[in-house]
Design a protein around this motif. Sequence first.
Motif, PDB file in Angstrom:
ATOM      1  N   GLY A   4       0.804  -1.179   0.000  1.00 40.44           N
ATOM      2  CA  GLY A   4       0.000   0.000   0.000  1.00 40.44           C
ATOM      3  C   GLY A   4       0.856   1.255   0.000  1.00 40.44           C
ATOM      4  N   VAL A   5       0.263   2.350  -0.415  1.00 38.89           N
ATOM      5  CA  VAL A   5       0.950   3.638  -0.483  1.00 38.89           C
ATOM      6  C   VAL A   5       0.128   4.661   0.293  1.00 38.89           C
ATOM      7  N   SER A   6       0.799   5.466   1.084  1.00 44.97           N
ATOM      8  CA  SER A   6       0.136   6.549   1.799  1.00 44.97           C
ATOM      9  C   SER A   6       1.041   7.771   1.767  1.00 44.97           C
ATOM     10  N   PRO A   7       0.541   8.945   1.394  1.00 41.67           N
ATOM     11  CA  PRO A   7      -0.826   9.195   0.945  1.00 41.67           C
ATOM     12  C   PRO A   7      -1.086   8.594  -0.435  1.00 41.67           C
ATOM     13  N   SER A   8      -2.378   8.431  -0.750  1.00 39.58           N
ATOM     14  CA  SER A   8      -2.729   7.864  -2.056  1.00 39.58           C
ATOM     15  C   SER A   8      -2.916   8.986  -3.074  1.00 39.58           C
ATOM     16  N   SER A   9      -3.044   8.607  -4.335  1.00 37.17           N
ATOM     17  CA  SER A   9      -3.163   9.603  -5.400  1.00 37.17           C
ATOM     18  C   SER A   9      -4.481  10.366  -5.326  1.00 37.17           C
ATOM     19  N   SER A  10      -5.433   9.883  -4.522  1.00 37.32           N
ATOM     20  CA  SER A  10      -6.702  10.602  -4.378  1.00 37.32           C
ATOM     21  C   SER A  10      -6.676  11.591  -3.211  1.00 37.32           C
ATOM     22  N   ASP A  11      -5.609  11.538  -2.394  1.00 41.50           N
ATOM     23  CA  ASP A  11      -5.484  12.460  -1.264  1.00 41.50           C
ATOM     24  C   ASP A  11      -4.956  13.814  -1.737  1.00 41.50           C
ATOM     25  N   THR A  12      -5.401  14.872  -1.069  1.00 43.47           N
ATOM     26  CA  THR A  12      -4.880  16.210  -1.352  1.00 43.47           C
ATOM     27  C   THR A  12      -4.092  16.694  -0.143  1.00 43.47           C
ATOM     28  N   ILE A  13      -2.920  17.233  -0.406  1.00 40.15           N
ATOM     29  CA  ILE A  13      -2.042  17.739   0.647  1.00 40.15           C
ATOM     30  C   ILE A  13      -1.855  19.229   0.421  1.00 40.15           C
ATOM     31  N   LYS A  14      -1.851  19.976   1.496  1.00 45.80           N
ATOM     32  CA  LYS A  14      -1.660  21.428   1.396  1.00 45.80           C
ATOM     33  C   LYS A  14      -0.230  21.729   0.928  1.00 45.80           C
ATOM     34  N   VAL A  15      -0.070  22.846   0.214  1.00 48.96           N
ATOM     35  CA  VAL A  15       1.268  23.245  -0.228  1.00 48.96           C
ATOM     36  C   VAL A  15       2.182  23.399   0.988  1.00 48.96           C
ATOM     37  N   ASP A  16       3.436  23.005   0.821  1.00 51.95           N
ATOM     38  CA  ASP A  16       4.476  23.123   1.854  1.00 51.95           C
ATOM     39  C   ASP A  16       4.181  22.341   3.138  1.00 51.95           C
ATOM     40  N   GLN A  17       3.219  21.443   3.121  1.00 52.81           N
ATOM     41  CA  GLN A  17       2.880  20.683   4.325  1.00 52.81           C
ATOM     42  C   GLN A  17       3.831  19.503   4.498  1.00 52.81           C
TER      43      GLN A  17
END
Length: 103
Positions: free
Chosen positions: A1-14
């Motif tokens: 498994g991979v985390s985060p996944s390609s459907s997750d959104t991460i804030k810039v510079d987080q």
Amino acid sequence: GVSPSSSDTIKVDQDFDGKWTVNNSGLKTWSAENTDARYIEDTKFHTGGGIVDLASDVAPNGTYTIVIDMKAPSGDGKYTTKWGIYLEDGSVCTLSMTINVSK
């Protein structure tokens, strides 16, 4: 498994932990001493070095979770990074992670 996944959104510079759970499908134990994860190409998310040692051996059929300190890029978009598990016999298991970055 991979985390985060390609459907997750991460804030810039987080800051985030990039994780891959890998399975040793071979017949030989992966020795922690002679096996590591290495950055290969594409976007550099990692905040530390590009080589991460395994903390323990991985027996055949065993799983191991690689955790790497990462930071999202400062621009919106979709980004990919590629890493590999380098085994002592010279073979490489390629790991890929794609994230969506947004303000």
